[in-house]
Scaffold this active site. Structure first.
Site, short mmCIF file in Angstrom:
data_model
loop_
_atom_site.label_atom_id
_atom_site.label_comp_id
_atom_site.label_asym_id
_atom_site.label_seq_id
_atom_site.Cartn_x
_atom_site.Cartn_y
_atom_site.Cartn_z
N ASP A 1 1.58 -0.11 -2.37
CA ASP A 1 1.75 1.29 -1.93
C ASP A 1 2.70 2.02 -2.89
O ASP A 1 3.79 1.51 -3.17
CB ASP A 1 2.36 1.29 -0.53
CG ASP A 1 1.53 0.49 0.45
OD1 ASP A 1 0.42 0.92 0.77
OD2 ASP A 1 1.98 -0.60 0.87
N HIS B 1 -2.92 -7.90 0.55
CA HIS B 1 -2.37 -6.68 1.12
C HIS B 1 -0.84 -6.64 0.99
O HIS B 1 -0.15 -7.45 1.62
CB HIS B 1 -2.79 -6.62 2.59
CG HIS B 1 -2.30 -5.44 3.33
ND1 HIS B 1 -1.60 -5.54 4.51
CD2 HIS B 1 -2.42 -4.11 3.08
CE1 HIS B 1 -1.32 -4.33 4.96
NE2 HIS B 1 -1.79 -3.45 4.10
N GLU C 1 -3.08 -5.36 -3.55
CA GLU C 1 -2.95 -3.99 -3.05
C GLU C 1 -1.47 -3.69 -2.89
O GLU C 1 -0.69 -4.54 -2.45
CB GLU C 1 -3.65 -3.88 -1.68
CG GLU C 1 -3.75 -2.46 -1.15
CD GLU C 1 -2.65 -2.04 -0.18
OE1 GLU C 1 -2.65 -0.87 0.23
OE2 GLU C 1 -1.76 -2.85 0.15
N HIS D 1 5.93 0.57 1.29
CA HIS D 1 4.95 1.10 2.24
C HIS D 1 5.46 2.28 3.06
O HIS D 1 4.83 3.32 3.13
CB HIS D 1 4.49 -0.02 3.19
CG HIS D 1 3.53 0.45 4.22
ND1 HIS D 1 3.92 0.96 5.44
CD2 HIS D 1 2.18 0.53 4.20
CE1 HIS D 1 2.86 1.32 6.14
NE2 HIS D 1 1.78 1.08 5.41
N GLU E 1 -2.46 2.15 -3.58
CA GLU E 1 -2.58 3.14 -2.50
C GLU E 1 -1.51 4.21 -2.69
O GLU E 1 -0.31 3.92 -2.63
CB GLU E 1 -2.44 2.50 -1.11
CG GLU E 1 -2.68 3.59 -0.07
CD GLU E 1 -2.36 3.20 1.36
OE1 GLU E 1 -2.27 2.01 1.68
OE2 GLU E 1 -2.20 4.14 2.15
#
Ligand code: G3P
Ligand code: CA
Length: 246
Positions: free
Chosen positions: A38, A9, A36, A51, A110
């Site tokens: 952003d 993450h 993962e 993020h 994401e």
């Protein structure tokens, strides 16, 4: 067991500053199945990995990403807030991330804002990485659009909770993965999602207790800040299931 289980993450973000190359490198070294990250867009339309809506928490600067140019973003220190060991680390662009990690492991992108989705999809297509990427978002309109434009894309919807109405919508739009928040996942929810034949991936997995609870529910795929711990727990589970077969 889904093969994309250990998803680091924002990289291995328990050990290095989130969404930076050191955190991604560490995730790779820890044998994560995926990273993962952003995606957001600068004022001059460059896709960058961060993020928050602003740079305030994770850099030495201030302001909204959407109001800063790439030159201003490149001048920020995205490592010192975490530890002096990472002083001077830059916010990465999506392009450099895809080029460096695209052939090494799976990437979960994401998309944090609508302005970023078309460019992200385009870059993944141009680099021929569709098979190596899952596109996710909390914004279902982004996911629907990606599915519409690129039928071969792997897509997943991030959500807090899941119910039957949402699952019907996902089925209608052929969205193959749903990602509920760990604390809202119960056995009933797992069974409901399985009935719809939609993949499950958990997020918001805070600690090892939460990991173990999910594994006991049969969920192996999750984003975690400490991929090494999930990798270790999963190998224990593998051993357990192998010994049951003997
Ligand atoms: O794994 C999904 C997770 O990253 C969503 O929440 O706030 O960490 O982007 P957030
Ligand atoms: Ca995220």
């Amino acid at each position: 067991m889904n093969s994309i289980n250990v998803i680091a993450h924002r990289g291995a973000s328990a050990y290095a500053p989130e969404n930076t190359f050191p955190a991604f490198e560490l995730a790779y070294k820890m044998e994560s199945d995926a990273i993962e990250t952003d995606v957001r867009c600068t004022r001059d339309n460059i896709l960058v990995l961060i993020h928050d809506e602003t740079v305030d928490r994770t850099t030495n600067g201030t302001g909204k990403v959407s109001e800063l140019t790439i030159e201003e973003i490149n001048n920020l220190d995205a490592g010192s807030w975490f530890s002096s060991e990472f002083a001077g680390i830059r916010i990465p662009t999506l392009g450099e991330f895809l080029v460096y990690f695209g052939d090494k492991l799976h990437l979960v992108l994401e998309i944090k804002e609508r302005r970023a989705f078309a460019g992200t999809l385009n870059m993944v297509r141009v680099l021929n990485l569709l098979n190596n990427v899952t596109f996710t978002s909390f914004d279902i309109e982004i996911i629907k659009r990606i599915r519409q434009i690129e039928p071969k894309a792997r897509v997943g919807l991030l959500t807090k909770e899941v119910d039957e109405t949402l699952l019907r919508v996902l089925k209608t739009f052929r969205i193959e993965q749903v990602c509920p928040k760990a604390e809202f996942i119960s056995l009933d929810i797992v069974n409901l999602i399985k009935k719809f034949r939609i993949d499950i991936r958990a997020w918001g997995v805070e600690d090892e207790d939460a990991m173990v609870r999910l594994l006991e529910l049969g969920i192996y795929s999750m984003t975690v800040n400490f991929p090494d711990k999930l990798r270790e727990l999963l190998s224990g589970y593998k051993m357990k299931s192998l010994s049951k077969k003997v």
